[in-house]
Design an enzyme around this catalytic site. Structure first.
Site, PDB file in Angstrom:
ATOM      1  N   GLU A 118      -6.867   4.849   7.514  1.00  0.00           N
ATOM      2  CA  GLU A 118      -6.620   6.269   7.217  1.00  0.00           C
ATOM      3  C   GLU A 118      -7.812   6.882   6.484  1.00  0.00           C
ATOM      4  O   GLU A 118      -8.101   8.068   6.633  1.00  0.00           O
ATOM      5  CB  GLU A 118      -5.324   6.403   6.399  1.00  0.00           C
ATOM      6  CG  GLU A 118      -4.110   6.178   7.280  1.00  0.00           C
ATOM      7  CD  GLU A 118      -2.884   5.629   6.581  1.00  0.00           C
ATOM      8  OE1 GLU A 118      -2.815   5.700   5.332  1.00  0.00           O
ATOM      9  OE2 GLU A 118      -2.002   5.094   7.274  1.00  0.00           O
TER      10      GLU A 118
ATOM     11  N   HIS B 142      -9.654   1.353   4.563  1.00  0.00           N
ATOM     12  CA  HIS B 142      -8.381   1.500   5.281  1.00  0.00           C
ATOM     13  C   HIS B 142      -8.574   2.483   6.445  1.00  0.00           C
ATOM     14  O   HIS B 142      -9.333   3.439   6.342  1.00  0.00           O
ATOM     15  CB  HIS B 142      -7.293   2.002   4.318  1.00  0.00           C
ATOM     16  CG  HIS B 142      -5.933   1.966   4.938  1.00  0.00           C
ATOM     17  ND1 HIS B 142      -5.485   2.953   5.790  1.00  0.00           N
ATOM     18  CD2 HIS B 142      -4.937   1.057   4.873  1.00  0.00           C
ATOM     19  CE1 HIS B 142      -4.260   2.646   6.202  1.00  0.00           C
ATOM     20  NE2 HIS B 142      -3.905   1.500   5.665  1.00  0.00           N
TER      21      HIS B 142
ATOM     22  N   ASN C  83       0.876  -1.175   0.000  1.00  0.00           N
ATOM     23  CA  ASN C  83       0.000   0.000   0.000  1.00  0.00           C
ATOM     24  C   ASN C  83       0.909   1.219   0.000  1.00  0.00           C
ATOM     25  O   ASN C  83       1.471   1.581   1.030  1.00  0.00           O
ATOM     26  CB  ASN C  83      -0.882  -0.046   1.259  1.00  0.00           C
ATOM     27  CG  ASN C  83      -1.677   1.239   1.445  1.00  0.00           C
ATOM     28  OD1 ASN C  83      -1.785   2.057   0.534  1.00  0.00           O
ATOM     29  ND2 ASN C  83      -2.235   1.403   2.638  1.00  0.00           N
TER      30      ASN C  83
ATOM     31  N   GLY D 114       2.109   2.121  10.765  1.00  0.00           N
ATOM     32  CA  GLY D 114       3.020   3.255  10.640  1.00  0.00           C
ATOM     33  C   GLY D 114       3.752   3.614  11.923  1.00  0.00           C
ATOM     34  O   GLY D 114       4.366   4.669  12.019  1.00  0.00           O
TER      35      GLY D 114
ATOM     36  N   LYS E 209       0.187   4.237  -0.277  1.00  0.00           N
ATOM     37  CA  LYS E 209      -0.417   5.463   0.295  1.00  0.00           C
ATOM     38  C   LYS E 209      -0.122   6.640  -0.644  1.00  0.00           C
ATOM     39  O   LYS E 209      -0.099   6.449  -1.863  1.00  0.00           O
ATOM     40  CB  LYS E 209       0.061   5.695   1.728  1.00  0.00           C
ATOM     41  CG  LYS E 209      -0.103   4.426   2.567  1.00  0.00           C
ATOM     42  CD  LYS E 209       0.094   4.637   4.028  1.00  0.00           C
ATOM     43  CE  LYS E 209      -0.072   3.294   4.754  1.00  0.00           C
ATOM     44  NZ  LYS E 209      -0.039   3.414   6.203  1.00  0.00           N
TER      45      LYS E 209
ATOM     46  N   GLU F  21      -5.710  -4.748  10.555  1.00  0.00           N
ATOM     47  CA  GLU F  21      -4.671  -3.734  10.720  1.00  0.00           C
ATOM     48  C   GLU F  21      -4.932  -2.921  11.981  1.00  0.00           C
ATOM     49  O   GLU F  21      -5.643  -1.904  11.934  1.00  0.00           O
ATOM     50  CB  GLU F  21      -4.681  -2.781   9.510  1.00  0.00           C
ATOM     51  CG  GLU F  21      -4.269  -3.419   8.213  1.00  0.00           C
ATOM     52  CD  GLU F  21      -3.585  -2.401   7.316  1.00  0.00           C
ATOM     53  OE1 GLU F  21      -2.490  -2.704   6.835  1.00  0.00           O
ATOM     54  OE2 GLU F  21      -4.127  -1.300   7.128  1.00  0.00           O
TER      55      GLU F  21
ATOM     56  N   SER G 181       3.284  -2.270  10.400  1.00  0.00           N
ATOM     57  CA  SER G 181       4.722  -2.345  10.678  1.00  0.00           C
ATOM     58  C   SER G 181       5.335  -3.698  10.355  1.00  0.00           C
ATOM     59  O   SER G 181       6.235  -4.165  11.064  1.00  0.00           O
ATOM     60  CB  SER G 181       5.005  -1.944  12.136  1.00  0.00           C
ATOM     61  OG  SER G 181       4.547  -0.627  12.371  1.00  0.00           O
TER      62      SER G 181
HETATM   63  P1  PGA Z   1       2.716   0.156   7.669  1.00  0.00           P
HETATM   64  O1  PGA Z   1       1.255   0.449   7.016  1.00  0.00           O
HETATM   65  O2  PGA Z   1       3.215  -1.111   7.072  1.00  0.00           O
HETATM   66  O3  PGA Z   1       3.536   1.371   7.284  1.00  0.00           O
HETATM   67  O4  PGA Z   1       2.502   0.050   9.144  1.00  0.00           O
HETATM   68  C1  PGA Z   1       0.348  -0.584   6.793  1.00  0.00           C
HETATM   69  C2  PGA Z   1      -0.898  -0.042   6.144  1.00  0.00           C
HETATM   70  O5  PGA Z   1      -1.335   1.066   6.504  1.00  0.00           O
HETATM   71  O6  PGA Z   1      -1.494  -0.691   5.271  1.00  0.00           O
END
Ligand code: PGA
Length: 262
Positions: free
Chosen positions: A97, A95, A9, A173, A11, A167, A212
């Protein structure tokens, strides 16, 4: 047996120049790893570039969201057929976010999920709890509610051509992944909840872990019985970080296949 899957992803990251380096490295890195599936979900403007660089490879590409409406006066929105025009096979839905920063709800995520499937795109439906919710012991309630927004509304069969992703927001993140045991516990909860409605769907649906994931922790996570791969943010932005995660999926799948043989 469920195939392992690794989804990148991106982003809101990337540029024409950096994408090329990343995708060329990824294609070379996963060449021949045919027992697992690899997908990158890229910003809309780069779908055409992804299509050009990934067609005829074992890496698929997709969007990070879509609109549940087909056409119309919706400035800034992207309709499902616009993704399929560029060869997208997958799309992220719900997601965290999108939910926290763009006010998407269980209802709008469910509508987008259905719109994706109707357009022939596999939705990757994201669920997860915040740190406060986990501390209050609400993980099952929150994840259960997000899952129910699909399976109570549309029936468990709606997951037939779909992927789920757990998640936890406290791991996304942050550099602080869930332990394999923590993630497994929630994955098993998700699968059990689906099994109450439809055992076969529960046994076949893939549930990815995201938050992560790195090359250093991927294999331990992917080895857990209900973790079918990963949804990767930061570590999907460079081939040297992403390829080891894909390799972990391939290695785990290879081991599972070997032990499954009579
Ligand atoms: P990350 O993000 O691997 O940077 O923690 C995962 C995601 O938001 O899909």
């Amino acid at each position: 047996m469920r195939r392992k899957m690794v989804v990148g992803n991106w982003k809101m990251n990337g540029s024409i120049a950096t994408n090329k380096v990343l995708l060329d490295g990824l294609v070379a890195g996963v060449h021949g790893y045919d027992n697992s599936d690899y997908v990158v979900c890229v910003p809309y403007p780069y779908l055409c570039q992804a299509q050009q660089l990934l067609q005829d490879t074992n890496v698929a590409w997709g969007g990070q969201n879509l609109c549940s409406t087909k056409n119309g006066a919706l400035t800034g929105a992207v309709a499902p057929h616009m993704l399929t025009d560029y060869g997208c096979t997958h799309v992220l839905i719900g997601h965290s976010e999108r939910r926290s920063q763009f006010h998407e709800t269980d209802d709008t995520a469910a509508a987008r999920f259905l719109a994706a499937q109707q357009a022939g795109i596999t939705p990757i439906f994201c669920m997860g709890e915040t740190a406060e919710e986990r501390e209050s012991d609400w993980t099952d309630y929150i994840v259960g509610r997000q899952l129910d927004s699909l399976i109570r509304r549309f029936g468990a069969n709606v997951l037939d051509n779909a992927v789920l992703a757990y998640e936890p927001l406290w791991a996304v993140g942050t550099g602080k992944p869930a332990t394999p045991e923590q993630a497994q516990e929630v994955h098993a909860f998700i699968r059990d909840r689906i099994a109450k409605l439809d055992y076969e769907v529960a046994a076949s649906v893939r549930i990815l872990y995201g938050g992560s994931v790195t090359g250093a922790n991927a294999e331990q996570l992917f080895e857990m019985p209900d973790i079918d791969g990963g949804l990767i943010g930061r570590a999907s932005l460079k081939a040297e970080d992403f390829v080891p995660i894909c390799r972990a999926a391939h290695a785990t799948a290879t081991r599972c296949l070997a032990t499954a043989k009579p």
